[in-house]
Design a protein around this motif. Structure first.
Motif, PDB file in Angstrom:
ATOM      1  N   VAL A  56       0.845  -1.192   0.000  1.00  0.00           N
ATOM      2  CA  VAL A  56       0.000   0.000   0.000  1.00  0.00           C
ATOM      3  C   VAL A  56       0.884   1.247   0.000  1.00  0.00           C
ATOM      4  O   VAL A  56       2.038   1.219   0.439  1.00  0.00           O
ATOM      5  CB  VAL A  56      -0.943  -0.007   1.220  1.00  0.00           C
ATOM      6  CG1 VAL A  56      -1.967  -1.130   1.096  1.00  0.00           C
ATOM      7  CG2 VAL A  56      -0.163  -0.147   2.516  1.00  0.00           C
ATOM      8  N   LYS A  57       0.355   2.356  -0.438  1.00  0.00           N
ATOM      9  CA  LYS A  57       1.159   3.559  -0.689  1.00  0.00           C
ATOM     10  C   LYS A  57       1.895   4.072   0.543  1.00  0.00           C
ATOM     11  O   LYS A  57       3.030   4.527   0.450  1.00  0.00           O
ATOM     12  CB  LYS A  57       0.258   4.671  -1.257  1.00  0.00           C
ATOM     13  CG  LYS A  57      -0.219   4.399  -2.678  1.00  0.00           C
ATOM     14  CD  LYS A  57      -1.011   5.561  -3.210  1.00  0.00           C
ATOM     15  CE  LYS A  57      -1.459   5.305  -4.641  1.00  0.00           C
ATOM     16  NZ  LYS A  57      -2.235   6.453  -5.181  1.00  0.00           N
ATOM     17  N   ASP A  58       1.252   4.021   1.694  1.00  0.00           N
ATOM     18  CA  ASP A  58       1.887   4.590   2.887  1.00  0.00           C
ATOM     19  C   ASP A  58       2.737   3.563   3.650  1.00  0.00           C
ATOM     20  O   ASP A  58       3.223   3.851   4.753  1.00  0.00           O
ATOM     21  CB  ASP A  58       0.827   5.175   3.827  1.00  0.00           C
ATOM     22  CG  ASP A  58      -0.210   4.127   4.241  1.00  0.00           C
ATOM     23  OD1 ASP A  58      -0.265   3.050   3.594  1.00  0.00           O
ATOM     24  OD2 ASP A  58      -0.950   4.389   5.199  1.00  0.00           O
ATOM     25  N   ALA A  59       2.930   2.374   3.078  1.00  0.00           N
ATOM     26  CA  ALA A  59       3.712   1.331   3.764  1.00  0.00           C
ATOM     27  C   ALA A  59       5.203   1.669   3.721  1.00  0.00           C
ATOM     28  O   ALA A  59       5.729   2.078   2.685  1.00  0.00           O
ATOM     29  CB  ALA A  59       3.468  -0.027   3.113  1.00  0.00           C
ATOM     30  N   GLU A  60       5.857   1.496   4.836  1.00  0.00           N
ATOM     31  CA  GLU A  60       7.287   1.745   4.923  1.00  0.00           C
ATOM     32  C   GLU A  60       8.034   0.443   5.213  1.00  0.00           C
ATOM     33  O   GLU A  60       7.514  -0.455   5.888  1.00  0.00           O
ATOM     34  CB  GLU A  60       7.598   2.769   6.023  1.00  0.00           C
ATOM     35  CG  GLU A  60       7.026   4.146   5.764  1.00  0.00           C
ATOM     36  CD  GLU A  60       7.408   5.115   6.863  1.00  0.00           C
ATOM     37  OE1 GLU A  60       8.047   4.676   7.846  1.00  0.00           O
ATOM     38  OE2 GLU A  60       7.071   6.311   6.746  1.00  0.00           O
ATOM     39  N   GLY A  61       9.256   0.364   4.722  1.00  0.00           N
ATOM     40  CA  GLY A  61      10.082  -0.793   5.004  1.00  0.00           C
ATOM     41  C   GLY A  61      10.510  -0.816   6.473  1.00  0.00           C
ATOM     42  O   GLY A  61      10.567   0.235   7.121  1.00  0.00           O
ATOM     43  N   PHE A  62      10.795  -2.002   6.977  1.00  0.00           N
ATOM     44  CA  PHE A  62      11.228  -2.112   8.369  1.00  0.00           C
ATOM     45  C   PHE A  62      12.038  -3.392   8.564  1.00  0.00           C
ATOM     46  O   PHE A  62      12.018  -4.310   7.746  1.00  0.00           O
ATOM     47  CB  PHE A  62      10.022  -2.097   9.319  1.00  0.00           C
ATOM     48  CG  PHE A  62       9.113  -3.304   9.192  1.00  0.00           C
ATOM     49  CD1 PHE A  62       9.338  -4.460   9.949  1.00  0.00           C
ATOM     50  CD2 PHE A  62       8.039  -3.286   8.310  1.00  0.00           C
ATOM     51  CE1 PHE A  62       8.507  -5.554   9.841  1.00  0.00           C
ATOM     52  CE2 PHE A  62       7.204  -4.391   8.189  1.00  0.00           C
ATOM     53  CZ  PHE A  62       7.434  -5.525   8.960  1.00  0.00           C
ATOM     54  N   ILE A  63      12.766  -3.411   9.678  1.00  0.00           N
ATOM     55  CA  ILE A  63      13.506  -4.609  10.107  1.00  0.00           C
ATOM     56  C   ILE A  63      13.007  -4.955  11.501  1.00  0.00           C
ATOM     57  O   ILE A  63      12.954  -4.093  12.381  1.00  0.00           O
ATOM     58  CB  ILE A  63      15.029  -4.362  10.141  1.00  0.00           C
ATOM     59  CG1 ILE A  63      15.546  -4.003   8.743  1.00  0.00           C
ATOM     60  CG2 ILE A  63      15.767  -5.606  10.657  1.00  0.00           C
ATOM     61  CD1 ILE A  63      17.004  -3.589   8.725  1.00  0.00           C
ATOM     62  N   TYR A  64      12.634  -6.232  11.686  1.00  0.00           N
ATOM     63  CA  TYR A  64      12.098  -6.666  12.972  1.00  0.00           C
ATOM     64  C   TYR A  64      12.873  -7.889  13.437  1.00  0.00           C
ATOM     65  O   TYR A  64      13.024  -8.862  12.685  1.00  0.00           O
ATOM     66  CB  TYR A  64      10.606  -6.993  12.837  1.00  0.00           C
ATOM     67  CG  TYR A  64       9.920  -7.309  14.145  1.00  0.00           C
ATOM     68  CD1 TYR A  64       9.466  -6.298  14.975  1.00  0.00           C
ATOM     69  CD2 TYR A  64       9.708  -8.626  14.543  1.00  0.00           C
ATOM     70  CE1 TYR A  64       8.827  -6.573  16.179  1.00  0.00           C
ATOM     71  CE2 TYR A  64       9.072  -8.926  15.738  1.00  0.00           C
ATOM     72  CZ  TYR A  64       8.629  -7.893  16.548  1.00  0.00           C
ATOM     73  OH  TYR A  64       8.000  -8.177  17.732  1.00  0.00           O
ATOM     74  N   GLN A  65      13.360  -7.863  14.681  1.00  0.00           N
ATOM     75  CA  GLN A  65      14.173  -8.963  15.193  1.00  0.00           C
ATOM     76  C   GLN A  65      13.497  -9.655  16.368  1.00  0.00           C
ATOM     77  O   GLN A  65      12.985  -9.007  17.282  1.00  0.00           O
ATOM     78  CB  GLN A  65      15.560  -8.460  15.628  1.00  0.00           C
ATOM     79  CG  GLN A  65      16.465  -9.558  16.162  1.00  0.00           C
ATOM     80  CD  GLN A  65      17.877  -9.073  16.440  1.00  0.00           C
ATOM     81  OE1 GLN A  65      18.214  -7.924  16.145  1.00  0.00           O
ATOM     82  NE2 GLN A  65      18.693  -9.942  16.996  1.00  0.00           N
ATOM     83  N   THR A  66      13.502 -11.001  16.320  1.00  0.00           N
ATOM     84  CA  THR A  66      13.051 -11.821  17.439  1.00  0.00           C
ATOM     85  C   THR A  66      14.220 -12.718  17.844  1.00  0.00           C
ATOM     86  O   THR A  66      15.328 -12.588  17.325  1.00  0.00           O
ATOM     87  CB  THR A  66      11.830 -12.675  17.049  1.00  0.00           C
ATOM     88  OG1 THR A  66      12.228 -13.642  16.066  1.00  0.00           O
ATOM     89  CG2 THR A  66      10.710 -11.813  16.481  1.00  0.00           C
ATOM     90  N   ASN A  67      13.967 -13.663  18.740  1.00  0.00           N
ATOM     91  CA  ASN A  67      15.033 -14.565  19.174  1.00  0.00           C
ATOM     92  C   ASN A  67      15.511 -15.482  18.056  1.00  0.00           C
ATOM     93  O   ASN A  67      16.661 -15.913  18.046  1.00  0.00           O
ATOM     94  CB  ASN A  67      14.557 -15.422  20.352  1.00  0.00           C
ATOM     95  CG  ASN A  67      14.359 -14.603  21.609  1.00  0.00           C
ATOM     96  OD1 ASN A  67      15.026 -13.592  21.804  1.00  0.00           O
ATOM     97  ND2 ASN A  67      13.432 -15.013  22.457  1.00  0.00           N
ATOM     98  N   SER A  68      14.632 -15.797  17.112  1.00  0.00           N
ATOM     99  CA  SER A  68      14.982 -16.779  16.086  1.00  0.00           C
ATOM    100  C   SER A  68      15.011 -16.218  14.669  1.00  0.00           C
ATOM    101  O   SER A  68      15.547 -16.865  13.765  1.00  0.00           O
ATOM    102  CB  SER A  68      13.999 -17.962  16.131  1.00  0.00           C
ATOM    103  OG  SER A  68      12.672 -17.510  15.889  1.00  0.00           O
TER     104      SER A  68
END
Length: 270
Positions: free
Chosen positions: A78-90
């Protein structure tokens, strides 16, 4: 005399284990497989726990995904979506509809035992931990699935969320994983049993027992029962515990007790 009787004696009555020398060799091999299965249980549990963690972490990540769809070889958000990085334990997850990141960036993010996953602009990428195991088993630790190949064509955020919510590991996959773990465990136990047998055979020669190397191997296999069970229990609490010394040393001690009722040769006359 059968393996079940010897199993009970290996737990409560060490002095009767010398009778294991009468067991057919093929039954002894089956018993080694049984002991290997006991040692493989904590490792299998650890693998299943990791798989469950990955599933749970995947659901957390999916809940944060914006609306997207893979169409015409591109990741379309969608137009307003931004990239991101998300970290968990695995998992270290990258969502990059703007084309700012590459496979090498996702691989660089993957540290420790975390798996790097990324929905990039033109491809889906996977970066496994750089432990050497992936290279030996799969030939690489980095994988790319270009959207242009059509494999992921039509995938959208709702499909992904539903798939993760309903995901479960089939029984046959669990069985394959267990067998895969059982093989190296079996080989390692064989090596330990040979070390035990070498020491046991030397002891039997010094003490003038009428035992062949194969007899010592059979007796040593059943002597290893209690050390194997104890080692397996320790692995549930401490997966990194090195059990080789414990199994070899404890089995030799039990072997000494097992020969208490074994007949000895007459010492040669001076």
């Amino acid at each position: 005399m059968n393996s079940f009787t010897l199993f009970k004696q290996s737990l409560f009555k060490f002095t009767d284990l010398h009778q294991a020398k009468k067991m057919p060799f093929w039954k002894v091999i089956l018993y080694v497989v049984f002991l290997s299965a006991i040692l493989a249980l904590p490792i299998t549990k650890q693998v299943f726990s990791i798989m469950q963690d990955i599933k749970n972490d995947g659901q957390k990540i999916a809940s944060k995904l914006p609306e997207f769809k893979i169409d015409d070889g591109k990741l379309q958000a969608v137009k307003d979506a931004e990239g991101f990085i998300y970290q968990t334990n695995s998992i270290i997850f990258t969502f990059d509809p703007d084309g700012k990141r590459s496979l090498s960036d996702v691989t660089a993010d993957s540290v420790g035992n975390a798996v790097g996953l990324g929905f990039l602009q033109d491809e889906f990428v996977v970066a496994l931990p750089n432990s050497g195991a992936a290279d030996s088993l799969l030939g690489a630790n980095q994988f790319e699935i270009p959207y242009s190949k059509g494999t992921l064509d039509g995938l959208n955020s709702n499909d992904l969320k539903n798939a993760l919510d309903e995901a479960s590991v089939p029984f046959w996959i669990k069985l394959v994983i267990f067998i895969f773990i059982l093989y190296p465990t079996f080989i390692n136990l064989i090596i330990n049993l040979l070390l035990i047998t070498i020491g046991a055979n030397l002891y039997s020669k010094i003490r003038l027992y009428k035992l062949r190397f194969l007899d010592c191997l059979k007796i040593s296999t059943y002597c290893a029962t209690l050390p194997v069970i104890f080692s397996s229990m320790l692995h549930f609490w401490n997966p990194s515990f090195d059990d080789s010394f414990l199994i070899v040393f404890s089995s030799l001690l039990i072997f000494f007790f097992a020969l208490r009722k074994e007949k000895r040769q007459e010492p040669p006359l001076a």
